[in-house]
Design an enzyme around this catalytic site. Structure first.
Site, PDB file in Angstrom:
ATOM      1  N   ASP A  77      69.862  37.342  34.943  1.00 11.96           N
ATOM      2  CA  ASP A  77      68.921  36.769  33.657  1.00 11.96           C
ATOM      3  C   ASP A  77      69.340  37.927  32.349  1.00 11.96           C
ATOM      4  O   ASP A  77      68.977  38.992  33.023  1.00 11.96           O
ATOM      5  CB  ASP A  77      68.060  36.187  34.159  1.00 11.96           C
ATOM      6  CG  ASP A  77      66.976  36.535  34.310  1.00 11.96           C
ATOM      7  OD1 ASP A  77      67.137  37.780  36.025  1.00 11.96           O
ATOM      8  OD2 ASP A  77      65.641  36.413  34.328  1.00 11.96           O
ATOM      9  N   GLU A 142      64.299  37.321  36.344  1.00  6.90           N
ATOM     10  CA  GLU A 142      63.773  39.288  35.948  1.00  6.90           C
ATOM     11  C   GLU A 142      62.793  39.008  35.000  1.00  6.90           C
ATOM     12  O   GLU A 142      61.702  39.980  34.418  1.00  6.90           O
ATOM     13  CB  GLU A 142      63.616  39.974  36.074  1.00  6.90           C
ATOM     14  CG  GLU A 142      63.185  41.015  36.869  1.00  6.90           C
ATOM     15  CD  GLU A 142      63.032  41.556  35.227  1.00  6.90           C
ATOM     16  OE1 GLU A 142      62.360  43.073  35.115  1.00  6.90           O
ATOM     17  OE2 GLU A 142      63.448  41.702  34.346  1.00  6.90           O
TER      18      GLU A 142
HETATM   19 ZN   LIG Z   1      65.696  44.445  33.053  1.00  3.55          ZN
END
Ligand SMILES: [Zn+2]
Length: 390
Positions: A77, A142
């Site tokens: 992501d 994340e």
């Molecule tokens: Zn990162």
């Protein structure tokens, strides 16, 4: 479906072309899965939801049956692009211009994911029988909540008897050249959402009111009065930052009843979330306990504890591998700065070290990586596998 191509630069482009703005995936994990399947990995797409967070796509992939277990962890992501018209090239084009490959996520951290896939492919080609186990822990979240991402994959892996001996996290850690800096720990992070309450009134009749803003300002001053600490050999000083002050008063003749502020604190290993909360309680008590008509309450989000992984076997191997490739004898800087990373979850399972590409444009407009850095990082990752399994 994008083509299968293990060239780390081309693979970085394939990943950048997926608009995987957190927590959307837009096919990024499928690109990873398709490449890993091709070289014999068992792939487990893992979708997790619940825990007061949104649903997230993840991927666990593994190869090998016995021996030492090496894990690589990363995320596909990316953060939002901001103002698209400010970008030199479309943020999901993966455009190469001269020595640079542009795109959101090129640095943080799709180039690293591409490099580790390429390095693994070369390693498996060279050693037909893998002398151990290699796993990929790849999350699609994340950059945001990080709730249904890496921590859930680790739980799942543990339940299914996948136990890792060592883990490399590919976050961009390098400074002036690839391999000059690694991370062996991270600071913790906690946010306080403060609300001071007084008594509303007319600004001309202040004796009948109690101004919440004045007391909040006093509290914030007291918070900033003295640094939390001076730092130590492994960590920078802890940092206290006021992120917002909100009163929302639309007129000038009303004394506000409520005044709010958000304070974010990045703390080193001399503190914990608990000790910071106690510190905040004392500050509030000092300012508000003697006031009859004003009070202060808060909620908080403890985002991460600080941690330090004392350099061990993995650190030595990574350090040697960097020297093998760069030809330099110096050891990489052991750092703990920057934001949080998913290494904070992995450290509960095994030794973890972070090593990735140069950190210079991440989260910015016109994020880019040098293609020569991608090539160098792939070589270092390959060398790490060589040195680890020999
Ligand atoms: Zn990162």
């Amino acid at each position: 479906m994008s083509e299968i191509n293990f060239d780390p630069v081309v693979l970085t482009q394939s990943l950048v072309k997926c608009a995987s703005i957190t927590p959307e995936d837009d096919g990024a994990l499928t690109v990873v899965e398709n490449h890993l399947k091709t070289i014999g990995f068992e792939c487990y797409p893992l979708n997790f939801s619940g825990n007061n967070s949104y649903e997230v796509k993840n991927l666990f992939a593994t190869i090998g049956n016995e021996g030492k277990h090496f894990a690589y962890a990363g995320h596909t992501d990316v953060v939002p692009i901001g103002n698209e018209s400010s970008w030199k090239y479309p943020p999901f084009s993966g455009k190469i211009d001269g020595e640079k490959l542009y795109g959101r996520g090129s640095e943080d951290m799709k180039s690293s994911v591409a490099c580790f896939i390429s390095a693994t492919k070369r390693f498996l080609d060279k050693y037909k029988k893998l002398p151990g186990k290699i796993s990929f822990i790849i999350t699609g979240d994340e950059e945001r909540d990080s709730v249904n991402g890496t921590p859930r994959i680790l739980e799942w892996a543990s339940k299914n008897n996948y136990n890792f001996d060592h883990c490399l996290v590919g976050e961009p850690t390098s400074k002036h050249e690839v391999g000059d800096k690694i991370k062996i720990g991270r600071r913790g992070s906690i946010s306080f959402f403060l609300q001071a309450k007084g008594i509303q009134g007319h600004t001309a009749n202040s004796h009948l009111a109690e101004n919440s803003a004045h007391h909040l300002v006093n509290l914030l001053n007291s918070i900033l009065e003295k640094p939390l600490d001076e730092g130590n050999e492994n960590f920078l000083p802890s940092s206290v930052q006021i992120a917002t002050i909100d009163i929302g008063n639309t007129v000038q003749n009303v004394i506000p009843e409520l005044a709010k502020a958000t304070v974010n604190i990045r703390f080193n290993d001399m503190h914990s979330s608990d000790s910071i909360i106690q510190w905040m309680d004392k500050k509030i008590e000092k300012i508000f306990s003697k006031l009859e008509n004003a009070s202060c309450t808060y909620t908080f989000e403890a985002n991460a504890e600080s941690f330090l992984n004392k350099p061990g076997i993995l650190y030595d191997i990574i350090s040697k591998s960097i020297s093998d490739i760069t030809g330099k004898n110096s050891t990489p800087e052991q750092a703990t700065d920057g934001g949080t990373s998913d290494a904070r979850y992995i450290k509960n399972y095994c030794e973890v070290v972070e090593l990735g590409i140069r950190n210079h444009t991440l989260h910015k407009v016109d994020e880019f990586v040098y293609t020569k850095d991608i090539i160098k990082l792939e070589k270092i990752y390959f060398q790490i596998l060589e040195n680890y399994f020999k």
